[in-house]
Design a protein around this motif. Structure first.
Motif, short mmCIF file in Angstrom:
data_model
loop_
_atom_site.label_atom_id
_atom_site.label_comp_id
_atom_site.label_asym_id
_atom_site.label_seq_id
_atom_site.Cartn_x
_atom_site.Cartn_y
_atom_site.Cartn_z
N GLY A 117 16.59 -8.96 0.04
CA GLY A 117 16.22 -10.20 0.32
C GLY A 117 15.07 -10.58 -0.61
O GLY A 117 14.80 -11.54 -1.11
N THR A 118 14.09 -9.29 -0.81
CA THR A 118 13.13 -9.44 -1.74
C THR A 118 13.32 -9.76 -3.21
O THR A 118 12.56 -10.69 -3.89
CB THR A 118 11.90 -8.55 -1.41
N PHE A 119 14.38 -9.14 -3.38
CA PHE A 119 14.88 -9.08 -5.06
C PHE A 119 15.45 -10.59 -5.17
O PHE A 119 15.12 -11.22 -6.16
CB PHE A 119 16.05 -8.17 -5.22
N VAL A 120 16.13 -11.20 -4.38
CA VAL A 120 16.72 -12.57 -4.39
C VAL A 120 15.51 -13.58 -4.23
O VAL A 120 15.52 -14.59 -5.63
CB VAL A 120 17.54 -12.92 -3.34
N GLU A 121 14.41 -13.25 -3.50
CA GLU A 121 13.32 -14.18 -3.76
C GLU A 121 12.61 -14.02 -4.94
O GLU A 121 12.22 -15.00 -5.48
CB GLU A 121 12.29 -13.68 -2.52
N ALA A 122 12.40 -12.88 -5.69
CA ALA A 122 11.80 -12.67 -6.82
C ALA A 122 12.24 -13.45 -8.09
O ALA A 122 11.74 -14.10 -8.91
CB ALA A 122 11.71 -11.42 -7.18
N VAL A 123 13.66 -13.69 -7.80
CA VAL A 123 14.37 -14.26 -9.13
C VAL A 123 15.17 -15.75 -8.80
O VAL A 123 15.93 -15.95 -9.01
CB VAL A 123 15.68 -13.40 -9.27
N CYS A 124 14.23 -16.47 -7.85
CA CYS A 124 14.32 -17.78 -7.37
C CYS A 124 15.60 -18.07 -6.75
O CYS A 124 16.14 -18.92 -7.01
CB CYS A 124 14.20 -18.24 -8.77
N ARG A 136 18.50 -16.72 -7.28
CA ARG A 136 19.85 -16.64 -7.85
C ARG A 136 20.33 -15.40 -7.95
O ARG A 136 20.14 -14.20 -8.07
CB ARG A 136 19.38 -16.79 -9.34
N HIS A 137 21.56 -15.37 -6.86
CA HIS A 137 22.28 -14.07 -6.73
C HIS A 137 23.10 -13.86 -7.90
O HIS A 137 23.60 -14.65 -8.69
CB HIS A 137 23.28 -14.57 -5.72
N PRO A 138 23.26 -12.47 -8.09
CA PRO A 138 24.18 -12.16 -9.10
C PRO A 138 25.45 -12.44 -8.78
O PRO A 138 25.94 -12.48 -7.84
CB PRO A 138 23.91 -10.57 -9.25
N LYS A 139 26.50 -12.46 -9.93
CA LYS A 139 27.79 -12.60 -9.56
C LYS A 139 28.42 -11.48 -9.16
O LYS A 139 29.26 -11.40 -7.85
CB LYS A 139 28.58 -12.93 -10.97
N THR A 140 28.06 -10.20 -9.39
CA THR A 140 28.57 -8.79 -9.15
C THR A 140 27.55 -7.73 -9.06
O THR A 140 26.59 -7.92 -9.73
CB THR A 140 29.68 -8.34 -10.24
N ILE A 141 27.66 -7.12 -8.05
CA ILE A 141 26.64 -6.06 -8.08
C ILE A 141 27.46 -4.76 -7.76
O ILE A 141 28.18 -4.61 -6.88
CB ILE A 141 25.70 -6.11 -6.82
N MET A 188 12.47 -12.21 -16.73
CA MET A 188 13.24 -13.06 -17.76
C MET A 188 14.37 -12.41 -18.05
O MET A 188 15.26 -13.05 -18.44
CB MET A 188 11.99 -13.06 -19.06
N ASP A 189 14.31 -11.25 -18.06
CA ASP A 189 15.53 -10.42 -18.46
C ASP A 189 16.86 -10.79 -17.44
O ASP A 189 17.94 -11.09 -17.76
CB ASP A 189 15.38 -9.04 -18.32
N TYR A 190 16.47 -11.04 -16.20
CA TYR A 190 17.21 -11.31 -15.32
C TYR A 190 17.95 -12.78 -15.43
O TYR A 190 19.07 -12.96 -15.30
CB TYR A 190 16.93 -11.28 -13.73
#
Length: 576
Positions: A280-287, A289-294, A223-225
């Motif tokens: 890849g797993t992180f992107v899968e977990a957040v549906c 949605r890629h972050p704009k910046t990392i 949710m925070d993401y």
């Protein structure tokens, strides 16, 4: 003692346990510890006879080796013959006492030491549960034992010693790990998933079906993401346990500019393949949605994995790590009073024009004869990831480093120990997460409890900003507004759709170009503050004030900085 509590020949008991409890109670009153001696059973497994003795019965076997050990335990047995035997009377199916010796050949314990006798020491279910809660909360064994002693009116009243409590907790931990660390970890994940089905976890296996990399994120992290996942930092400098497995945490900040956690991973190694799996797993977990910046440190494997998994995400390098590495490779220039550190910092933080940056960089290398320095050449090759002039088009929300992750690492060190097993690690890591969430709750309370301090009470734009922005962002906006009062408009040019203004500080400084659409109120400034951080700059506010716009247009209120940043729905990767 009362006559009813003393054993006698011919006494009858319903069961073996009843017999033991009676004799143990007698030992408590007299001052000796009871030991269960021999036992006989019939073919059906029914106990037919048993004997209970004093713990000092018998003698310690003599050492028969050639070399006597340096350390030997103190002698405790004295050959005491005190005992009570029972036999099953099959006619009445009761146990009777045919054999009894009352006298002891040693000094008996006083009542104040009764809780130290082995047969009297027992951690009850409620005491054990309290000890487990204290252990999960990070309270030391000594403090937990003292606390229970205070509650009971003294350590002698709780019925066990600190060693018993230590043994109880160790036994519980070993039982939790009866299927191994991996099995206990999967069991823990399943328990979390039962509490909230949106809990996400994934494990990577090697060719031998052994778990290598682990990723997890609870429902609150996901949710925070949704609300604050536009800018993320990722760091793996903290090593978690005696195997020194790297802990990686995806971190951002909320509307109060406080740390929030989006997910965590335990890595087997720090290779490109491991990082590809994690991202890849992180992107899968957040549906997806890629972050704009990392932001990360200068890890080549991490950079390769990010470009492969998240090609649309801007990858920035932590300026703090760059400065630290500068000191490692060129720290001697700090000692001789050289201006190199200041020239380097100017290139990182101040220069806004690309051509000016290149000229300043070349001049710096030439002045200090560093044209062939390997580290400077390497950092220059990735200048688009750290130099201010190359980051103008990137949304960074005011972040330039992974210091959020460094701050989290400092908190983790206060909670985790190297000897923690995996399940203990997860429990104590959750304590860190809970602490950060409670900090946000406190900030939320204070934002509703305390009124913002307006320096100019009757200013409409400040009144509006105070009502919509979180306290820390209101302070930032008010500072920009105060700065706008020192700005002057040097020139303005009219075109068909826009008006272009030249704005500068009243006593000089860099001139900014502000373009305004008088109809839609769209505005842009060459400083790019709004594009990078989501807040209007002093130059734009000066132009708005001059044209009579007394409120912030809706398109320039960035939701992530408002009091309602968490409004709106959120779904997990399964659509729940």
């Amino acid at each position: 003692m009362e006559e009813a509590l003393c054993p006698k020949i011919g006494m009858e008991f319903q069961s073996e346990d009843e017999t033991y409890n009676f004799y143990n109670r007698y030992g408590l009153g007299v001052g000796f510890s009871v030991r269960k001696d021999y036992l006989n059973k019939d073919r059906d497994g029914v106990v037919t006879s048993r004997r209970y003795t004093c713990c000092k019965e018998g003698f310690k076997p003599r050492y028969e080796g050639d070399v006597k050990p340096k350390r030997t335990r103190a002698e405790t047995k004295t050959g005491c013959e005190a005992k009570m035997g029972i036999i099953l009377n099959r006619e009445i199916m009761k146990y009777q006492v045919p054999d009894l010796v009352i006298e002891h050949n040693h000094t008996l314990h006083i009542s104040e030491c009764a809780h130290m006798m082995r047969s009297q020491r027992k951690v009850s279910f409620s005491q054990g549960a309290q000890a487990e809660i204290a252990n999960d909360a990070g309270i030391s064994l000594k403090q937990s034992h003292e606390l229970m002693g205070k509650e009971a009116g003294g350590l002698g009243n709780i019925g066990y010693t600190r060693d018993n409590l230590k043994h109880y907790l160790r036994t519980k931990r070993e039982w939790g790990l009866k299927y191994g660390e991996a099995g206990a970890m999967l069991r823990y994940f399943e328990e979390q998933k039962l509490e909230n089905p949106s809990f996400f976890h994934a494990e990577q296996l090697d060719c031998e079906e052994q778990i290598t990399n682990i990723f997890w994120a609870d429902a609150s992290m996901l949710m925070d993401y949704t609300y604050f996942g536009d800018v993320v930092t990722f760091d793996t400098t903290y090593k978690t346990n005696k195997e020194y497995r790297p802990l990686g945490v995806f971190v951002g900040f909320n509307q109060f500019r406080q740390l929030v956690i989006f997910g965590a991973t335990l890595l087997y190694d720090e290779t490109i393949e491991s990082f590809k799996w994690v991202f890849g797993t992180f992107v899968e977990a957040v549906c997806g949605r890629h972050p704009k910046t990392i932001f990360t440190d200068q890890d080549a494997a991490m950079a390769a994995a990010i470009s492969a998994v998240m090609p649309s995400t801007y990858h920035g390098l932590c300026t703090f790590h760059i400065r630290v590495n500068f000191m490692k490779h060129l720290g001697n220039y700090y000692k001789d009073g050289s201006n190199l550190p200041y020239r380097f910092a100017e290139c990182v933080y101040e220069i806004e024009d690309k051509n000016e940056f290149i000229m300043a960089w070349d001049a710096m290398l030439k002045e200090h004869k560093l044209e062939t320095n390997e580290w400077l050449c390497g950092i220059y090759a990735c200048r688009k990831k750290w130099a201010k002039c190359f980051m103008k088009g990137a949304w960074i929300a005011g972040m330039r480093s992974t210091q959020l992750s460094e701050s989290l690492n400092a908190s983790i060190k206060n909670y985790l120990k190297l000897d923690h097993d995996l399940v203990q690690f997860f429990k104590h890591f959750n304590r860190v997460v809970d602490e950060k969430r409670y900090n946000e709750l406190r900030a939320e309370y204070h934002s509703r409890q305390k009124l913002p301090m307006l320096r100019l009470q009757q200013t409409p734009v400040l009144i509006q900003a105070a009502s919509i922005y979180s306290p820390c962002m209101f302070v930032a906006f008010q500072n920009e507004y105060d700065e706008s009062t020192t700005m002057v408009i040097l020139d303005q040019k009219h075109t068909t759709m826009h008006v272009e203004y030249s704005v500068s500080h009243y006593d000089g400084g860099r001139e900014r170009r502000v373009i305004l659409n008088p109809i839609t109120k769209d505005i842009t400034c060459s400083c790019n503050l709004f594009e990078q951080e989501g807040i209007l700059c002093s130059h734009a506010l000066k132009v708005y004030d001059m044209v009579g716009t007394k409120f912030i247009p809706d398109q320039y209120v960035t939701k992530r900085w408002t009091k309602k940043a968490r409004s709106g729905g959120s779904v997990d990767c399964k659509g729940r």
